[in-house]
Design a protein around this motif. Structure first.
Motif, mmCIF file in Angstrom:
data_model
loop_
_atom_site.group_PDB
_atom_site.id
_atom_site.type_symbol
_atom_site.label_atom_id
_atom_site.label_comp_id
_atom_site.label_asym_id
_atom_site.label_seq_id
_atom_site.Cartn_x
_atom_site.Cartn_y
_atom_site.Cartn_z
ATOM 1 N N MET A 71 0.702 -1.059 0.065
ATOM 2 C CA MET A 71 0.164 -0.055 -0.082
ATOM 3 C C MET A 71 0.959 1.264 -0.033
ATOM 4 N N ILE A 72 1.955 1.160 0.834
ATOM 5 C CA ILE A 72 3.325 2.481 0.673
ATOM 6 C C ILE A 72 3.385 2.652 -0.646
ATOM 7 N N GLU A 73 4.438 1.092 -0.961
ATOM 8 C CA GLU A 73 4.444 1.546 -2.290
ATOM 9 C C GLU A 73 3.875 2.208 -3.336
ATOM 10 N N ALA A 74 2.631 1.692 -3.549
ATOM 11 C CA ALA A 74 1.161 2.513 -4.658
ATOM 12 C C ALA A 74 0.885 3.348 -4.167
ATOM 13 N N GLY A 75 1.573 4.318 -2.867
ATOM 14 C CA GLY A 75 0.768 5.522 -2.969
ATOM 15 C C GLY A 75 -0.624 5.895 -2.744
ATOM 16 N N ARG A 76 -0.770 4.545 -1.738
ATOM 17 C CA ARG A 76 -2.224 4.565 -1.101
ATOM 18 C C ARG A 76 -2.648 5.532 -0.255
ATOM 19 N N ASP A 77 -4.104 5.771 0.147
ATOM 20 C CA ASP A 77 -4.220 6.908 0.446
ATOM 21 C C ASP A 77 -4.003 6.453 2.478
ATOM 22 N N CYS A 78 -3.282 7.631 3.450
ATOM 23 C CA CYS A 78 -2.536 7.372 4.925
ATOM 24 C C CYS A 78 -3.598 6.722 5.450
ATOM 25 N N LYS A 79 -5.267 6.689 5.644
ATOM 26 C CA LYS A 79 -5.741 6.489 6.594
ATOM 27 C C LYS A 79 -5.803 4.715 6.314
ATOM 28 N N ASP A 80 -6.269 4.168 5.319
ATOM 29 C CA ASP A 80 -5.945 3.634 4.578
ATOM 30 C C ASP A 80 -4.633 2.620 4.794
ATOM 31 N N VAL A 81 -3.486 3.023 4.908
ATOM 32 C CA VAL A 81 -2.188 2.785 4.889
ATOM 33 C C VAL A 81 -2.529 2.767 7.188
ATOM 34 N N VAL A 82 -2.686 3.646 7.699
ATOM 35 C CA VAL A 82 -2.532 3.514 8.782
ATOM 36 C C VAL A 82 -4.166 2.041 9.536
ATOM 37 N N THR A 83 -5.019 2.174 8.666
ATOM 38 C CA THR A 83 -5.712 1.285 9.320
ATOM 39 C C THR A 83 -5.099 -0.033 9.142
ATOM 40 N N GLN A 84 -4.291 -0.716 8.374
ATOM 41 C CA GLN A 84 -3.870 -2.227 7.972
ATOM 42 C C GLN A 84 -3.074 -2.142 8.932
ATOM 43 N N LEU A 85 -1.897 -1.411 9.457
ATOM 44 C CA LEU A 85 -0.968 -1.257 10.123
ATOM 45 C C LEU A 85 -1.931 -1.279 11.682
ATOM 46 N N ALA A 86 -2.577 -0.661 12.256
ATOM 47 C CA ALA A 86 -3.740 -1.330 13.109
ATOM 48 C C ALA A 86 -3.804 -2.460 13.128
ATOM 49 N N ALA A 87 -4.499 -2.748 12.524
ATOM 50 C CA ALA A 87 -4.743 -4.146 11.722
ATOM 51 C C ALA A 87 -3.179 -5.406 12.428
ATOM 52 N N VAL A 88 -2.067 -5.159 11.778
ATOM 53 C CA VAL A 88 -1.268 -5.878 12.022
ATOM 54 C C VAL A 88 -0.594 -6.109 13.734
ATOM 55 N N SER A 89 -0.607 -4.305 14.394
ATOM 56 C CA SER A 89 -0.637 -4.513 15.115
ATOM 57 C C SER A 89 -1.583 -5.448 16.974
ATOM 58 N N ARG A 90 -2.175 -5.061 16.206
ATOM 59 C CA ARG A 90 -3.260 -6.202 16.816
ATOM 60 C C ARG A 90 -3.591 -7.485 16.840
ATOM 61 N N ALA A 91 -2.956 -7.565 15.662
ATOM 62 C CA ALA A 91 -3.089 -9.527 15.268
ATOM 63 C C ALA A 91 -1.329 -9.921 16.207
ATOM 64 N N LEU A 92 0.133 -8.879 16.277
ATOM 65 C CA LEU A 92 0.827 -9.158 16.906
ATOM 66 C C LEU A 92 0.979 -9.476 18.286
ATOM 67 N N ASP A 93 0.260 -8.224 18.636
ATOM 68 C CA ASP A 93 -0.662 -8.234 20.186
ATOM 69 C C ASP A 93 -1.286 -9.792 20.841
ATOM 70 N N ARG A 94 -1.902 -9.806 19.985
ATOM 71 C CA ARG A 94 -3.039 -11.354 20.466
ATOM 72 C C ARG A 94 -1.930 -12.603 20.601
ATOM 73 N N ALA A 95 -0.971 -12.828 19.346
ATOM 74 C CA ALA A 95 0.037 -13.650 18.623
ATOM 75 C C ALA A 95 0.826 -13.489 20.686
ATOM 76 N N GLY A 96 1.441 -12.307 21.079
ATOM 77 C CA GLY A 96 2.178 -12.655 22.390
ATOM 78 C C GLY A 96 0.968 -12.749 23.940
ATOM 79 N N PHE A 97 0.053 -11.748 23.030
ATOM 80 C CA PHE A 97 -0.615 -12.476 24.994
ATOM 81 C C PHE A 97 -0.839 -14.059 25.009
ATOM 82 N N LYS A 98 -1.143 -14.617 23.266
ATOM 83 C CA LYS A 98 -1.693 -16.030 23.183
ATOM 84 C C LYS A 98 -0.394 -16.437 23.668
#
Length: 88
Positions: free
Chosen positions: A28-55
């Motif tokens: 998304m960053i390489e394609a120049g996508r909208d900042c809001k979309d990038v941040v939303t996906q980045l937040a999803a990555v962060s949550r997935a990593l957090d859940r793995a760590g908590f597990k």
């Protein structure tokens, strides 16, 4: 800390999902996508990593407290608290 064999599959699935999401964020960053979309996906990555760590922590907590792993000493409550806080 030994992760329960049953939890390993769930953790690996979450990490693979996060890996795919992160690849998507990079694209998304390489394609120049909208900042809001990038941040939303980045937040999803962060949550997935957090859940793995908590597990991982939740799965290994009993073994840590009981000292079930003969190769490592039992963890203190303070050490467990510090471990949780690293994920917060």
């Amino acid at each position: 800390m030994k992760v329960d064999d049953e939890a390993v599959g769930a953790v690996l699935n979450r990490l693979r999902r996060a890996q795919g999401q992160l690849a998507g964020v990079i694209a998304m960053i390489e394609a120049g996508r909208d900042c809001k979309d990038v941040v939303t996906q980045l937040a999803a990555v962060s949550r997935a990593l957090d859940r793995a760590g908590f597990k991982i922590v939740a799965s290994g907590m009993r073994q840590c407290l009981a000292g079930a792993d003969p190769d490592s000493p039992p963890m203190t409550e303070a050490e467990l608290e510090k471990l949780f806080l690293t994920l917060a």
